[in-house]
Design a protein around this motif. Structure first.
Motif, PDB file in Angstrom:
ATOM      1  N   GLY A  32       0.919  -1.270   0.076  1.00 32.84           N
ATOM      2  CA  GLY A  32      -0.006  -0.051   0.050  1.00 32.84           C
ATOM      3  C   GLY A  32       0.818   1.214   0.007  1.00 32.84           C
ATOM      4  N   ARG A  33       0.370   2.418  -0.190  1.00 33.33           N
ATOM      5  CA  ARG A  33       1.198   3.535  -0.559  1.00 33.33           C
ATOM      6  C   ARG A  33       1.795   3.752   0.959  1.00 33.33           C
ATOM      7  NH1 ARG A  33      -1.291   9.597  -0.004  1.00 33.33           N
ATOM      8  NH2 ARG A  33       0.706   9.437   1.290  1.00 33.33           N
ATOM      9  N   ARG A  34       2.987   4.730   0.621  1.00 28.93           N
ATOM     10  CA  ARG A  34       3.620   5.300   2.037  1.00 28.93           C
ATOM     11  C   ARG A  34       2.770   5.832   2.895  1.00 28.93           C
ATOM     12  NH1 ARG A  34       8.647   5.005   3.587  1.00 28.93           N
ATOM     13  NH2 ARG A  34       9.482   6.806   4.857  1.00 28.93           N
ATOM     14  N   ARG A  35       2.981   5.662   4.365  1.00 26.84           N
ATOM     15  CA  ARG A  35       2.373   6.117   5.316  1.00 26.84           C
ATOM     16  C   ARG A  35       1.121   5.778   5.607  1.00 26.84           C
ATOM     17  NH1 ARG A  35       6.946   8.703   7.006  1.00 26.84           N
ATOM     18  NH2 ARG A  35       7.422  10.534   6.003  1.00 26.84           N
ATOM     19  N   VAL A  36       0.749   4.551   5.208  1.00 24.25           N
ATOM     20  CA  VAL A  36      -0.791   4.125   5.219  1.00 24.25           C
ATOM     21  C   VAL A  36      -0.995   3.366   6.382  1.00 24.25           C
ATOM     22  CG1 VAL A  36      -0.691   1.856   3.623  1.00 24.25           C
ATOM     23  CG2 VAL A  36      -2.649   3.425   3.926  1.00 24.25           C
ATOM     24  N   ILE A 145       6.633 -12.576   6.270  1.00 23.05           N
ATOM     25  CA  ILE A 145       5.753 -11.345   6.064  1.00 23.05           C
ATOM     26  C   ILE A 145       6.660 -10.272   5.311  1.00 23.05           C
ATOM     27  CG2 ILE A 145       4.349  -9.573   6.803  1.00 23.05           C
ATOM     28  CD1 ILE A 145       3.672 -11.591   9.188  1.00 23.05           C
ATOM     29  N   VAL A 146       6.426  -9.852   4.026  1.00 21.96           N
ATOM     30  CA  VAL A 146       7.192  -8.901   3.512  1.00 21.96           C
ATOM     31  C   VAL A 146       6.369  -7.701   3.192  1.00 21.96           C
ATOM     32  CG1 VAL A 146       8.734 -10.315   2.400  1.00 21.96           C
ATOM     33  CG2 VAL A 146       6.724  -9.768   1.354  1.00 21.96           C
ATOM     34  N   CYS A 147       6.926  -6.754   3.122  1.00 24.11           N
ATOM     35  CA  CYS A 147       6.181  -5.349   3.182  1.00 24.11           C
ATOM     36  C   CYS A 147       6.755  -4.290   2.212  1.00 24.11           C
ATOM     37  CB  CYS A 147       6.097  -4.464   4.649  1.00 24.11           C
ATOM     38  SG  CYS A 147       4.868  -3.407   4.909  1.00 24.11           S
ATOM     39  N   GLY A 148       6.016  -3.452   1.738  1.00 25.48           N
ATOM     40  CA  GLY A 148       6.827  -2.391   0.633  1.00 25.48           C
ATOM     41  C   GLY A 148       5.889  -1.183   0.348  1.00 25.48           C
ATOM     42  N   SER A 149       6.524  -0.214   0.449  1.00 29.28           N
ATOM     43  CA  SER A 149       5.607   1.167   0.033  1.00 29.28           C
ATOM     44  C   SER A 149       5.694   1.411  -1.491  1.00 29.28           C
ATOM     45  CB  SER A 149       6.345   2.487   0.848  1.00 29.28           C
ATOM     46  OG  SER A 149       5.976   2.218   2.344  1.00 29.28           O
ATOM     47  N   SER A 150       6.526   0.890  -2.067  1.00 30.07           N
ATOM     48  CA  SER A 150       6.637   1.124  -3.668  1.00 30.07           C
ATOM     49  C   SER A 150       5.640  -0.168  -4.044  1.00 30.07           C
ATOM     50  CB  SER A 150       8.058   0.751  -4.028  1.00 30.07           C
ATOM     51  OG  SER A 150       8.133   0.715  -5.545  1.00 30.07           O
ATOM     52  N   THR A 151       4.495   0.489  -4.278  1.00 30.94           N
ATOM     53  CA  THR A 151       3.361  -0.728  -4.721  1.00 30.94           C
ATOM     54  C   THR A 151       3.678  -1.252  -5.956  1.00 30.94           C
ATOM     55  OG1 THR A 151       1.732   0.741  -3.386  1.00 30.94           O
ATOM     56  CG2 THR A 151       0.785  -0.856  -5.025  1.00 30.94           C
ATOM     57  N   THR A 152       4.278  -0.498  -6.785  1.00 29.68           N
ATOM     58  CA  THR A 152       4.505  -0.904  -8.178  1.00 29.68           C
ATOM     59  C   THR A 152       5.695  -2.235  -8.347  1.00 29.68           C
ATOM     60  OG1 THR A 152       6.047   1.137  -8.718  1.00 29.68           O
ATOM     61  CG2 THR A 152       3.763   1.282  -9.319  1.00 29.68           C
ATOM     62  N   GLU A 240       7.036  17.274   3.189  1.00 29.33           N
ATOM     63  CA  GLU A 240       6.862  15.670   2.945  1.00 29.33           C
ATOM     64  C   GLU A 240       6.340  15.323   1.372  1.00 29.33           C
ATOM     65  OE1 GLU A 240       4.719  11.796   3.703  1.00 29.33           O
ATOM     66  OE2 GLU A 240       6.261  12.872   4.732  1.00 29.33           O
ATOM     67  N   PHE A 241       5.921  16.353   0.602  1.00 29.70           N
ATOM     68  CA  PHE A 241       5.279  15.816  -0.739  1.00 29.70           C
ATOM     69  C   PHE A 241       6.485  15.400  -1.660  1.00 29.70           C
ATOM     70  CE2 PHE A 241       4.483  16.974  -5.229  1.00 29.70           C
ATOM     71  CZ  PHE A 241       3.321  16.270  -5.325  1.00 29.70           C
ATOM     72  N   GLY A 242       7.637  16.208  -1.569  1.00 28.29           N
ATOM     73  CA  GLY A 242       8.931  15.572  -2.348  1.00 28.29           C
ATOM     74  C   GLY A 242       9.410  14.218  -1.629  1.00 28.29           C
ATOM     75  N   PHE A 243       9.577  14.171  -0.644  1.00 23.36           N
ATOM     76  CA  PHE A 243      10.052  12.935  -0.051  1.00 23.36           C
ATOM     77  C   PHE A 243       9.217  11.599  -0.436  1.00 23.36           C
ATOM     78  CE2 PHE A 243      10.338   9.713   3.441  1.00 23.36           C
ATOM     79  CZ  PHE A 243      11.640   9.261   2.857  1.00 23.36           C
ATOM     80  N   LEU A 244       7.789  11.994  -0.392  1.00 21.95           N
ATOM     81  CA  LEU A 244       6.942  11.023  -0.484  1.00 21.95           C
ATOM     82  C   LEU A 244       7.332  10.354  -2.052  1.00 21.95           C
ATOM     83  CD1 LEU A 244       4.430   9.813   0.573  1.00 21.95           C
ATOM     84  CD2 LEU A 244       2.961  11.429  -0.586  1.00 21.95           C
ATOM     85  N   PHE A 245       7.432  11.004  -2.996  1.00 26.79           N
ATOM     86  CA  PHE A 245       7.496  10.571  -4.393  1.00 26.79           C
ATOM     87  C   PHE A 245       9.031  10.026  -4.638  1.00 26.79           C
ATOM     88  CE2 PHE A 245       3.663  13.253  -4.800  1.00 26.79           C
ATOM     89  CZ  PHE A 245       2.733  12.306  -5.666  1.00 26.79           C
ATOM     90  N   LYS A 246       9.967  10.594  -4.034  1.00 26.53           N
ATOM     91  CA  LYS A 246      11.288  10.063  -4.078  1.00 26.53           C
ATOM     92  C   LYS A 246      11.562   8.458  -3.470  1.00 26.53           C
ATOM     93  CE  LYS A 246      13.675  14.531  -4.368  1.00 26.53           C
ATOM     94  NZ  LYS A 246      14.784  15.467  -3.309  1.00 26.53           N
ATOM     95  N   SER A 247      10.782   8.180  -2.464  1.00 25.41           N
ATOM     96  CA  SER A 247      10.899   7.223  -1.788  1.00 25.41           C
ATOM     97  C   SER A 247      10.032   6.224  -2.466  1.00 25.41           C
ATOM     98  CB  SER A 247      10.156   7.280  -0.333  1.00 25.41           C
ATOM     99  OG  SER A 247       8.947   7.393  -0.181  1.00 25.41           O
ATOM    100  N   LEU A 248       9.028   6.276  -3.429  1.00 25.94           N
ATOM    101  CA  LEU A 248       8.086   5.474  -3.817  1.00 25.94           C
ATOM    102  C   LEU A 248       8.578   5.196  -5.581  1.00 25.94           C
ATOM    103  CD1 LEU A 248       4.493   6.744  -2.951  1.00 25.94           C
ATOM    104  CD2 LEU A 248       5.852   4.668  -2.222  1.00 25.94           C
ATOM    105  N   PHE A 249       9.077   6.072  -6.220  1.00 32.43           N
ATOM    106  CA  PHE A 249       9.248   6.155  -7.852  1.00 32.43           C
ATOM    107  C   PHE A 249      10.912   6.570  -7.965  1.00 32.43           C
ATOM    108  CE2 PHE A 249       4.784   7.560  -6.952  1.00 32.43           C
ATOM    109  CZ  PHE A 249       4.254   6.380  -7.354  1.00 32.43           C
ATOM    110  N   ASN A 250      11.360   5.844  -8.843  1.00 38.97           N
ATOM    111  CA  ASN A 250      12.628   6.125  -9.226  1.00 38.97           C
ATOM    112  C   ASN A 250      12.822   7.279 -10.059  1.00 38.97           C
ATOM    113  OD1 ASN A 250      13.917   3.820  -8.122  1.00 38.97           O
ATOM    114  ND2 ASN A 250      13.803   2.632  -9.844  1.00 38.97           N
ATOM    115  N   ASP A 251      11.912   7.472 -11.031  1.00 36.73           N
ATOM    116  CA  ASP A 251      11.505   8.632 -11.770  1.00 36.73           C
ATOM    117  C   ASP A 251      10.672   9.707 -10.956  1.00 36.73           C
ATOM    118  OD1 ASP A 251      11.945  10.579 -13.706  1.00 36.73           O
ATOM    119  OD2 ASP A 251      11.194   9.136 -15.320  1.00 36.73           O
ATOM    120  N   SER A 252      10.904  10.214  -9.829  1.00 29.11           N
ATOM    121  CA  SER A 252      10.118  10.752  -9.046  1.00 29.11           C
ATOM    122  C   SER A 252       9.664  12.091  -9.667  1.00 29.11           C
ATOM    123  CB  SER A 252      10.693  11.143  -7.605  1.00 29.11           C
ATOM    124  OG  SER A 252      11.892  11.730  -7.678  1.00 29.11           O
TER     125      SER A 252
END
Length: 481
Positions: A32-36, A145-152, A240-252
């Motif tokens: 699921g998305r980061r911070r959920v 159990i494995v977990c990850g914020s990078s849903t893709t 938070e906005f910038g870090f949110l996408f940097k932590s989820l996607f390579n091409d943030s």
């Protein structure tokens, strides 16, 4: 094992109980998305009492990750192992340690932020495959159990893996943001004396993201909390906005550009419109970006009523991003009470944010209407003004929520935010009826239209009120799924 009460996560907690009692090896993917609240769910349920735990380190090298693994293995085993030089060696050492626990009723291994281990040339994933297929899957008392914020990454590399992990996952737990009912339960558990009106105001700013909701202080009003979180000198959600996408996607940067483009168009945009507005290359990569954003609950895709799939629209629905881009990103002032001072002038934003809240609670709307058991499809509709062949002038219009029903009815939902009862004036009544008639003329539907008012505080019962055949208040959006 002690079971913990988790506000808003009762179904997921029951799933974990079933997994622990299954009597077989389990490979559980929580995403699921980061911070959920993925890590929080697992930590609270198990009380952090794992037989082994490690978490990926953001932008760390392979050697740094291996060094951390070695430290964690020593911590949980109490034994001294040689430091591994690669991930195959690392998982072999983990096997040796877990083998000593073979008589334990339930062995729990939790690997958090799994995607961050998969750095270039690390060969982490192939070693992880070998660990599960070669040893762990044969241990009936092992729960991995494995977990990850990078849903893709989680969906493509694990859930849709075409190699050694193909069809190996035994359980999936996808965490969505809280709905209003779950948000209310969360605040109750924290001892907040918050009324539903204030809960909706909170939800319109940060959505149902537990990490953000947990930052609210019960000694402050909603407006004071928002000032504290976004506009104070050390506001925790300002960056938070910038870090949110940097932590989820390579091409943030590209992802942020798409999000910012969508934030300028309330109704949403087609892929071609996004390309034009954002001045992007039409190279096919945007389709992947949009799919990823949809999977991470930032964007929703939908078809306009009666339109073909190729004309799919994309709309920004992440309420935190909407608020940030509208009020925070370009704010250069130093007023630490900025939100409290402009609150009375934000009605237009409140109207749009409330629409998004409604769109995230369609199941509650259907329940109130009494059509939960009827097959439906959800879409929107819009058209520009035009002149009919007989010279009739049509004004066009837009309906953001159309519920198309299998029983030959269609609900045309008018979603309106107001601080008091919403008043259907003569002018608004004329617009509402004209929009309904235009919808019938343009779509050629033979279904019976039902105008449905969805409002924050209800509709005033004046002479025009009964032109809406059904009415839903924000209170109804708090119903449990």
């Amino acid at each position: 094992m002690k079971r913990y009460t988790l506000a808003g996560r009762e179904k997921e907690a029951q799933r974990l109980t079933d997994i622990c009692n299954s009597g077989k090896a389990e490979f559980v993917v929580t995403y699921g998305r980061r911070r959920v609240g993925k890590t929080f769910l697992i930590d609270q349920y198990f009380g952090k009492k794992y037989d082994f735990y490690m978490t990926g380190i953001y932008q760390a090298t392979k050697q740094e990750q291996l060094s951390y693994f070695s430290q964690q293995l020593k911590k949980y085993s109490g034994l001294q192992f040689p430091e591994p030089q690669n991930w195959i060696d690392a998982f072999s050492l983990l096997e040796q340690y877990l083998q000593k626990l073979s008589r334990k009723k339930c062995i729990v291994v939790f690997i958090d932020e799994l995607p961050w281990f998969d750095v270039p040339r690390s060969r982490f994933l192939s070693a992880f495959e070998l660990f599960w297929n070669g040893w762990a899957s044969k241990r009936n008392n092992l729960k991995l159990i494995v977990c990850g914020s990078s849903t893709t990454w989680m969906t493509t590399k694990i859930l849709a893996n075409r190699g050694g992990l193909h069809n190996r996952v035994t359980q999936q737990i996808y965490l969505r943001p809280f709905n209003l009912h779950e948000t209310e339960e969360f605040f109750k558990m924290k001892g907040f004396p918050m009324q539903r009106k204030q809960i909706i105001e909170t939800y319109m700013v940060v959505g149902g993201i537990p990490y953000y909701l947990d930052m609210f202080q019960k000694s402050l009003s909603v407006a004071q909390n928002i000032d504290n979180l976004f506009f104070s000198s050390n506001a925790p959600l300002k960056n938070e906005f910038g870090f949110l996408f940097k932590s989820l996607f390579n091409d943030s940067e590209l992802y942020q550009k798409v999000i910012e483009t969508l934030s300028t168009k309330i109704k949403g945009l087609t892929k071609q419109e996004i390309i034009s507005e954002a001045k992007l290359l039409d190279n096919g990569y945007l389709s992947k970006v949009l799919d990823n954003l949809c999977q991470c609950d930032f964007v929703r895709s939908y078809n306009a009523f009666g339109k073909k799939e190729r004309e799919v629209m994309y709309q920004l629905t992440d309420l935190y991003s909407l608020f940030y881009l509208r009020f925070v990103k370009n704010y250069t002032g130093r007023d630490e009470h900025h939100w409290s001072h402009i609150l009375d002038s934000t009605l237009a934003w409140k109207g749009y944010a409330f629409e998004q809240v409604c769109l995230q609670h369609v199941s509650q709307i259907k329940k109130k209407i009494g059509i939960s058991g009827i097959e439906t499809s959800v879409s929107s509709w819009q058209c520009k003004s035009f002149t009919d062949s007989d010279g009739t002038q049509w004004n066009g219009g837009q309906i953001d929520l159309v519920i198309d029903r299998r029983d030959d009815y269609v609900n045309l939902c008018e979603m309106k935010y107001s601080d008091g009862k919403f008043v259907i004036t003569k002018d608004y009544n004329d617009i509402m009826l004209d929009r309904r008639d235009t919808f019938l003329r343009v779509t050629h539907t033979r279904k019976t239209p039902i105008i449905t008012m969805v409002t924050s505080m209800g509709v005033a019962h004046n002479m025009y009120w009964d032109n809406a055949q059904s009415e839903i208040e924000s209170e109804d959006l708090f119903e449990k799924d």
